[in-house]
Design a protein around this motif. Structure first.
Motif, PDB file in Angstrom:
ATOM      1  N   SER A  89      14.899   7.255 -56.497  1.00 32.86           N
ATOM      2  CA  SER A  89      15.848   8.183 -55.892  1.00 32.86           C
ATOM      3  C   SER A  89      16.981   7.435 -55.193  1.00 32.86           C
ATOM      4  CB  SER A  89      15.112   9.073 -54.875  1.00 32.86           C
ATOM      5  OG  SER A  89      15.990  10.018 -54.318  1.00 32.86           O
ATOM      6  N   TYR A  90      18.240   7.934 -55.398  1.00 34.53           N
ATOM      7  CA  TYR A  90      19.404   7.241 -54.841  1.00 34.53           C
ATOM      8  C   TYR A  90      20.447   8.232 -54.330  1.00 34.53           C
ATOM      9  CZ  TYR A  90      17.592   2.941 -56.808  1.00 34.53           C
ATOM     10  OH  TYR A  90      16.801   1.858 -57.088  1.00 34.53           O
ATOM     11  N   PHE A  91      21.223   7.764 -53.346  1.00 35.88           N
ATOM     12  CA  PHE A  91      22.315   8.532 -52.757  1.00 35.88           C
ATOM     13  C   PHE A  91      23.629   8.005 -53.311  1.00 35.88           C
ATOM     14  CE2 PHE A  91      25.152   8.813 -48.824  1.00 35.88           C
ATOM     15  CZ  PHE A  91      25.588  10.095 -49.122  1.00 35.88           C
ATOM     16  N   PHE A  92      24.458   8.909 -53.868  1.00 37.63           N
ATOM     17  CA  PHE A  92      25.756   8.544 -54.445  1.00 37.63           C
ATOM     18  C   PHE A  92      26.840   9.289 -53.665  1.00 37.63           C
ATOM     19  CE2 PHE A  92      29.079   8.854 -57.813  1.00 37.63           C
ATOM     20  CZ  PHE A  92      29.242   7.491 -58.040  1.00 37.63           C
ATOM     21  N   PRO A  93      27.388   8.677 -52.612  1.00 34.77           N
ATOM     22  CA  PRO A  93      28.319   9.381 -51.719  1.00 34.77           C
ATOM     23  C   PRO A  93      29.723   9.543 -52.292  1.00 34.77           C
ATOM     24  CG  PRO A  93      28.107   7.105 -51.050  1.00 34.77           C
ATOM     25  CD  PRO A  93      27.132   7.294 -52.183  1.00 34.77           C
ATOM     26  N   GLY A  94      30.411  10.542 -51.775  1.00 38.85           N
ATOM     27  CA  GLY A  94      31.824  10.720 -52.069  1.00 38.85           C
ATOM     28  C   GLY A  94      32.644  10.248 -50.885  1.00 38.85           C
ATOM     29  N   PRO A  95      33.975  10.316 -50.965  1.00 40.51           N
ATOM     30  CA  PRO A  95      34.825   9.878 -49.845  1.00 40.51           C
ATOM     31  C   PRO A  95      34.603  10.765 -48.637  1.00 40.51           C
ATOM     32  CG  PRO A  95      36.119  11.025 -51.494  1.00 40.51           C
ATOM     33  CD  PRO A  95      34.767  10.817 -52.096  1.00 40.51           C
ATOM     34  N   GLU A  96      34.695  10.176 -47.441  1.00 42.38           N
ATOM     35  CA  GLU A  96      34.435  10.925 -46.212  1.00 42.38           C
ATOM     36  C   GLU A  96      35.701  11.335 -45.477  1.00 42.38           C
ATOM     37  OE1 GLU A  96      31.712   8.527 -43.905  1.00 42.38           O
ATOM     38  OE2 GLU A  96      30.093   9.861 -44.547  1.00 42.38           O
ATOM     39  N   ILE A  97      36.826  10.670 -45.778  1.00 38.03           N
ATOM     40  CA  ILE A  97      38.049  10.940 -44.998  1.00 38.03           C
ATOM     41  C   ILE A  97      39.045  11.743 -45.833  1.00 38.03           C
ATOM     42  CG2 ILE A  97      39.934   9.919 -43.679  1.00 38.03           C
ATOM     43  CD1 ILE A  97      38.147   7.489 -43.223  1.00 38.03           C
TER      44      ILE A  97
END
Length: 241
Positions: A80-88
């Motif tokens: 299992s993995y987390f694939f983040p998007g941009p935060e700003i």
């Protein structure tokens, strides 16, 4: 909890849901309560076995990361993995911290290697364009013990791949040089690597704790990936950003 996931995965195997997922290159599962997303995703991932990857899309990064951490109760950490998007600001590279860039390139590296994983991401993370697979493959390379590879050549390649030279290697994306020893913190491992050269020969590859600087293990071969997917030349960047 893992026994419960196994139980439900077997129920999914017997249902018509699994057949639809296997028949199509990509499928979408609707009507799952938000509180069950990590459990449902984990059970579906288990039931598909050696088939497709499973992606769980949440509105925001913090929701996706919460589900990812929750899924670790149901699955092995390597599944299992987390694939983040941009935060700003969407479409701005400045929206990624070093940790988020590490998480993104780690997921991309698993996909490049053909490993089947469960991915938790946000809407922006899912919609954001990524570089062509070939452009990432061309920039990746492997190092083996007892094989010649000039330290000077390695330093040059690390800079080209977006790594930053520091006095001390403490966080992802850093590397440091002390004589014939190059410390490097890549996305592939949770701890940095210590590459010990004798002349142009790579004599030892160790993993070490950045806080104590003590070795925690050894490896015979390691893969070096770009520091992030944005380690592209200007012409490549125009295609995606």
């Amino acid at each position: 909890m893992r026994d419960l996931v196994e139980l439900y995965s077997k129920k999914i195997e017997k249902s018509g849901i699994l057949r639809k997922f296997k028949e199509k290159a990509s499928s979408v599962l609707y009507g799952v309560p938000s509180s069950s997303h990590s459990f449902a995703g984990s059970a579906l991932f288990k039931s598909l076995k050696n088939s497709q990857n499973v992606i769980v899309v949440s509105p925001l990064n913090n929701e996706a990361e919460f589900l990812y951490r929750e899924s670790l109760s149901y699955l092995e950490e390597a599944e299992s993995y987390f694939f983040p998007g941009p935060e700003i600001i969407p479409y701005e590279y400045s929206g990624y911290t070093s940790e988020l860039r590490r998480d993104r390139i780690r997921v991309l590296s698993k996909i490049l290697k053909g490993e089947r994983i469960l991915i938790f991401t946000s809407v922006l993370g899912f919609l954001r364009s990524i570089p062509d697979v070939k452009s990432l493959e061309k920039k990746s390379f492997s190092l083996k013990r007892s094989v010649n590879f000039s330290p000077e050549k390695l330093i040059k390649k690390l800079v080209e791949l977006g790594y930053k030279r520091e006095e001390r290697c403490e966080k992802f994306g850093d590397f440091s040089v002390k004589g014939g020893i190059i410390d490097l913190f890549t996305s592939f491992y949770d701890e940095p690597l210590r590459l010990d050269f004798i002349g142009d020969t790579l004599d030892e590859i160790k993993i070490f704790d950045p806080s104590t600087q003590r070795s925690t293990g050894e490896k015979n071969e390691v893969t070096i990936l770009p520091c992030d997917e944005f380690s592209l030349n200007e012409e490549e960047k125009k295609k995606y950003y």
